[in-house]
Design an enzyme around this catalytic site. Structure first.
Site, PDB file in Angstrom:
ATOM      1  N   LYS A  30      10.776   3.320   7.559  1.00  0.00           N
ATOM      2  CA  LYS A  30      11.618   2.133   7.339  1.00  0.00           C
ATOM      3  C   LYS A  30      11.522   1.166   8.515  1.00  0.00           C
ATOM      4  O   LYS A  30      11.751  -0.037   8.372  1.00  0.00           O
ATOM      5  CB  LYS A  30      13.081   2.563   7.169  1.00  0.00           C
ATOM      6  CG  LYS A  30      13.568   2.466   5.734  1.00  0.00           C
ATOM      7  CD  LYS A  30      15.101   2.477   5.661  1.00  0.00           C
ATOM      8  CE  LYS A  30      15.722   3.716   6.291  1.00  0.00           C
ATOM      9  NZ  LYS A  30      17.184   3.673   6.367  1.00  0.00           N
ATOM     10  N   ASP A  42      15.837  14.330   6.046  1.00  0.00           N
ATOM     11  CA  ASP A  42      15.616  15.762   5.927  1.00  0.00           C
ATOM     12  C   ASP A  42      14.322  16.143   6.616  1.00  0.00           C
ATOM     13  O   ASP A  42      13.382  15.375   6.616  1.00  0.00           O
ATOM     14  CB  ASP A  42      15.438  16.133   4.453  1.00  0.00           C
ATOM     15  CG  ASP A  42      16.743  16.131   3.708  1.00  0.00           C
ATOM     16  OD1 ASP A  42      17.384  17.180   3.697  1.00  0.00           O
ATOM     17  OD2 ASP A  42      17.105  15.071   3.165  1.00  0.00           O
ATOM     18  N   LYS A  74      22.050   7.415  11.502  1.00  0.00           N
ATOM     19  CA  LYS A  74      21.260   7.827  12.673  1.00  0.00           C
ATOM     20  C   LYS A  74      20.927   6.637  13.552  1.00  0.00           C
ATOM     21  O   LYS A  74      21.140   6.656  14.762  1.00  0.00           O
ATOM     22  CB  LYS A  74      19.910   8.450  12.249  1.00  0.00           C
ATOM     23  CG  LYS A  74      19.997   9.733  11.492  1.00  0.00           C
ATOM     24  CD  LYS A  74      18.609  10.227  11.133  1.00  0.00           C
ATOM     25  CE  LYS A  74      17.878   9.297  10.168  1.00  0.00           C
ATOM     26  NZ  LYS A  74      18.489   9.213   8.842  1.00  0.00           N
ATOM     27  N   LYS A  82      20.348  13.016   7.437  1.00  0.00           N
ATOM     28  CA  LYS A  82      19.982  12.517   6.113  1.00  0.00           C
ATOM     29  C   LYS A  82      19.819  10.989   6.159  1.00  0.00           C
ATOM     30  O   LYS A  82      20.449  10.312   6.966  1.00  0.00           O
ATOM     31  CB  LYS A  82      21.126  12.908   5.173  1.00  0.00           C
ATOM     32  CG  LYS A  82      21.050  12.396   3.774  1.00  0.00           C
ATOM     33  CD  LYS A  82      22.316  12.878   3.064  1.00  0.00           C
ATOM     34  CE  LYS A  82      22.637  12.130   1.798  1.00  0.00           C
ATOM     35  NZ  LYS A  82      22.795  10.720   1.849  1.00  0.00           N
TER      36      LYS A  82
END
Ligand SMILES: Nc1ncnc2c1ncn2[C@@H]1O[C@H](COP(=O)(O)OP(=O)(O)O)[C@@H](O)[C@H]1O
Ligand code: SF4
Ligand SMILES: [Mg+2]
Lengths: 291, 470
Positions: A45, A131, A19, A14
């Site tokens: 991003k 996701d 991450k 998520k």
């Protein structure tokens, strides 16, 4: 496709779950032990590799993707801590275009550039946005790009939900040459019940937790310096945790096809845990709840 | 107010229960449409299909002082060829999106195109037409429209065609008409009405339009023809007309309905002016509205006499004809053939919906077992039906006349034949006469092998038409 060069690993989870932080620290740890590593941020991003390269500018693959101009590897990569080759796929600005197709196109371009043949990595880590909402974000685990996928999750239900979604995608593609699941990385562990909750989810879905990363101030501090924990406080306990993760990924090739929960199952599972946590917090003692 | 608020109108399926696949006797169709719920049908196999983009472009091509931008990859330009095929010479362009545009959004490219085309041609309006790529990508057309509309002081009209929101290509007409109304017609329900009558003409043969126009002129009616072969000023004037009369109750239905409901321009509900009776009925409907019935009566009398004279002893007695045309056209040609003493063996129509209920009910009384086949582009089904029915004559548009001719059936193409009005009757009669007289061409074609296998001919004709299961 010719023989794959290096081990290709995709890390999902998520948004905001950690991450990029986790992946970068794993990359740094692998590099530290002498491996050649490429980390590819698959997130519009474009901040996956920031803490590997001290926050320096790096044009994204999609920024440079234009039909006419000839793109060179140097244009879209930067060498970061320990020689890690940093790449950001990039994507549209929020609200326009299609990020999923962007990942697709970026990955295609990297293959065209023969980046793996040139760099000869031991490890390629894909840090993939949130996701699995559509086909685009599943690209790294489809078509045999990555061999194994890992998912980063906390004990928050939404993070578990995203993990379960990834399992669905792995489950769908694994039989036709897609990636298999390497395991779960539990991140931001703070609450006492968190490891047990994540363990239970992993067990229910036929996988396992490969490491527990505590929530730590060191991470936040290193981020402010634009560094990984491995680089900024190599002696810390937190750095050891990341090294252990890297070692697991290096030495252990175990992988499974997970059994995701369907949505009533997931809801029921969550409700049960809700009750248990409530009992723990209010002091009801069960034999089982020795967490 | 809210009638035009959405980006695009609701699909014809949703508004009118439109079916694109169906097969059965007219009595069954009539019964089904008498109910509230129409079960959607799907084809499990389709040989070809039209796209709403084509239909939308056909409308836009009618506006002469416009430039049309198809905002999509270059393949979408294929749809633009339809402009040329339809004999329209409006200017159209494609933005030629590349991979990067589909990822990063293509609003910059679109903005550049609008500005460049504005500078080059100074059109009165620019149309921006969507397509599946833009629809899936949610490309930002709207901000370009709003910014440049102010900057260039130019009406810019986005037409949100998706290619998948409706299963019936005819919805494309509505999508284009919706945008034209929304962006050009303003909000003035109270617009001062003038004496003009809107003649609603969508995708009509120029000669058909001209004949209809001439007839109305003979009744002294001032006309504003839209949207075929018109300008945006003409389109804008539509809201202040005294009434609208359609050349077909089908294609321009959305335009007529909105002009009526939102702008208070009454829509005269009447079938196509095809056949002597049909043309008379059409003329009288508008004349009655204007309180000028006698003039129409008189004109009808004179014209029918003229036509009777020209037709002489021409009769279709004993000739069974199969009709394959767009729906409203097919129903009116059916009436015309019966008027000429002929019989109709069956119909293939492009779609069937609530707009056709009147026809269905009337036919169900007259000829309940007449078979209706609904298909847009399924030649393989039609050929099988024709083999079974073995009609004496086939009337259709150009798409698969060749295949029909190979069955040895004389064919008449209505693709470029004007059949509207009194003179249309004579034109069609002549064409039929020639076709029936020259049967040897068809007979020698019939010696060529069929492209279909016998197994297909043994199948039921509705083999691929299934009720949709939700
Ligand atoms: N174990 C941890 N302890 C403390 N902070 C963490 C930890 N993991 C991640 N964070 C912080 O959480 C924020 C989001 O992490 P990031 O790696 O960018 O998430 P993602 O890539 O999943 O969107 C960052 O500010 C990061 O420093
Ligand atoms: S959901 Fe996926 S396919 Fe759809 S726009 Fe977003 S990234 Fe693209
Ligand atoms: Mg990230």
């Amino acid at each position: 496709m010719s023989k794959k060069i290096g081990k290709h690993i995709a890390i999902y989870g998520k948004g905001g779950i950690g991450k990029s932080t986790t992946t970068s620290n794993i990359s740094a740890a692998l590099a530290e032990s002498g491996y050649r590593v490429i980390q590819i941020g698959c997130d519009p991003k474009s901040d996956s590799t920031t803490i590997l390269r001290g926050g320096n500018d790096l044009p994204t693959v999609l920024d440079t993707l234009r039909e006419q101009s000839k793109v060179r590897i140097e244009d879209i990569s930067a060498v970061g801590f320990g020689g890690v080759l940093c790449i950001e796929a990039g994507g549209p600005v929020p609200g326009v275009g299609c990020a999923g197709r962007g990942i697709n196109a970026a990955v295609e371009l990297l293959q065209e550039l023969k980046i793996f043949e040139e760099f000869k990595p031991d490890f390629v880590l894909y840090d993939v946005l949130g996701d699995v909402v559509c086909g685009g974000f599943a690209v790294p685990i489809r078509d045999g790009l990555a061999d194994r996928a890992f998912v980063v999750t906390s004990s928050d239900f939404m993070a578990i939900f995203a993990a379960n979604n990834l399992f669905k995608a792995v489950n769908k593609y694994a039989l036709s040459g897609g990636a298999r699941l390497g395991g779960v990385i539990a991140n931001s562990i703070l609450a006492a019940y968190a490891p047990a909750l994540i363990d239970d989810f992993a067990a229910k879905t036929g996988t396992q937790v490969i490491g527990y990363v505590p929530r730590s101030l060191v991470v936040a501090q290193s981020e402010l310096y634009g560094k990984t924990v491995i680089e900024s406080v190599p002696q810390s306990e937190q750095a050891q945790v990341y090294r252990k993760l890297a070692k697991y990924i290096d030495e252990n090739e175990d992988s499974v096809i997970p059994k995701p929960l369907n949505s009533p199952e997931l809801k029921k599972w969550a409700r049960e845990w809700g009750d248990r946590i409530f009992e723990v917090e209010t002091g009801v003692v069960h034999e089982m709840a020795s967490i | 107010m809210s009638l035009l608020r959405a980006k695009a109108p609701r699909s014809r399926e949703k508004r009118l229960d439109t079916l694109g696949a169906w097969l059965g006797p007219v009595s069954a169709a009539s019964t089904e449409f008498a109910g509230d719920e129409i079960a959607q049908r799907i084809r499990t196999f389709a040989q070809s299909s039209n796209d709403d983009l084509l239909y939308a472009l056909r409308i836009l091509a009618g506006i002469r002082d416009s430039v049309t931008i198809i905002h999509g990859p270059r393949g979408c330009a294929a749809a633009g060829l339809y402009h040329i095929a339809a004999g329209c010479n409006t200017r159209w362009f494609v933005t030629n999106l590349d991979e990067r545009d589909t990822i990063m959004g293509a609003d910059r490219k679109l903005r550049k195109s609008v500005v460049a085309l504005y500078r080059r041609y100074h059109p009165a309006v620019v149309f921006i037409v969507g397509n599946p790529v833009i629809a899936i990508n949610n490309d930002d057309i709207q901000s370009v429209v709003e910014e440049l509309h102010e900057e260039l002081e130019l009406p810019i009209v986005p037409v949100y065609v998706t290619g998948f929101s409706s299963q019936n290509a005819v919805s494309g007409y509505d999508t284009a008409l919706h945008s034209l109304l929304k962006y050009l017609s303003g909000n003035s329900a109270t617009a001062l009405k003038n004496e003009r009558i809107n003649l609603l003409s969508v995708a009509e043969h120029p000669q058909d339009r001209k004949d209809a126009q001439n007839l109305l002129k003979q009744l002294g009616i001032g006309l504003n023809v839209i949207p075929d072969d018109s300008t945006i000023d003409q389109f804008r004037l539509a809201v202040s007309a005294r009434a609208s009369i359609p050349l077909s109750p089908d294609a321009p239905e959305y335009l007529g309905a909105i002009l009526d409901k939102k702008y208070g321009v009454p829509l005269i509900n009447v079938l196509r002016p095809v056949g002597v009776e049909g043309t008379g009925r059409w003329l009288k409907s508008i004349a009655t509205f204007l309180g000028n019935e006698e003039a129409a009566e008189e004109l009808h009398e004179i014209k029918s006499a003229e036509i009777a004279l020209q037709l002489g002893d021409f009769s279709l007695k004993g000739i069974k004809t199969y009709i394959s045309l767009s729906s409203a056209n097919a129903f009116s040609v059916l009436d015309l053939l019966e008027e000429l003493g002929g019989e109709v063996a069956g119909l293939t129509i492009t779609h069937l919906d609530r707009l056709h209920v009147g026809h269905l009910n009337e036919l169900a009384l007259r000829n309940p077992s007449l078979q209706i086949h609904v298909s847009d582009g399924q030649a393989f089904e039609e050929i099988s039906i024709l083999r079974k029915l073995a009609p004496d004559l086939y009337l259709g548009d150009a798409t698969h006349l060749g295949q029909v001719a190979r069955l040895g059936i004389p064919v008449v193409s209505l693709e470029s034949l004007a059949i509207v009005g009194y003179s249309g009757v004579v034109r069609l009669a002549r064409r039929i006469k020639t076709a029936l007289a020259n049967s040897s061409y068809g007979l020698s074609l019939a010696k060529v092998n069929s492209p279909y296998q016998d197994a297909w001919f043994r199948r039921s004709h509705n083999w691929h038409i299934k009720q949709e299961v939700k």
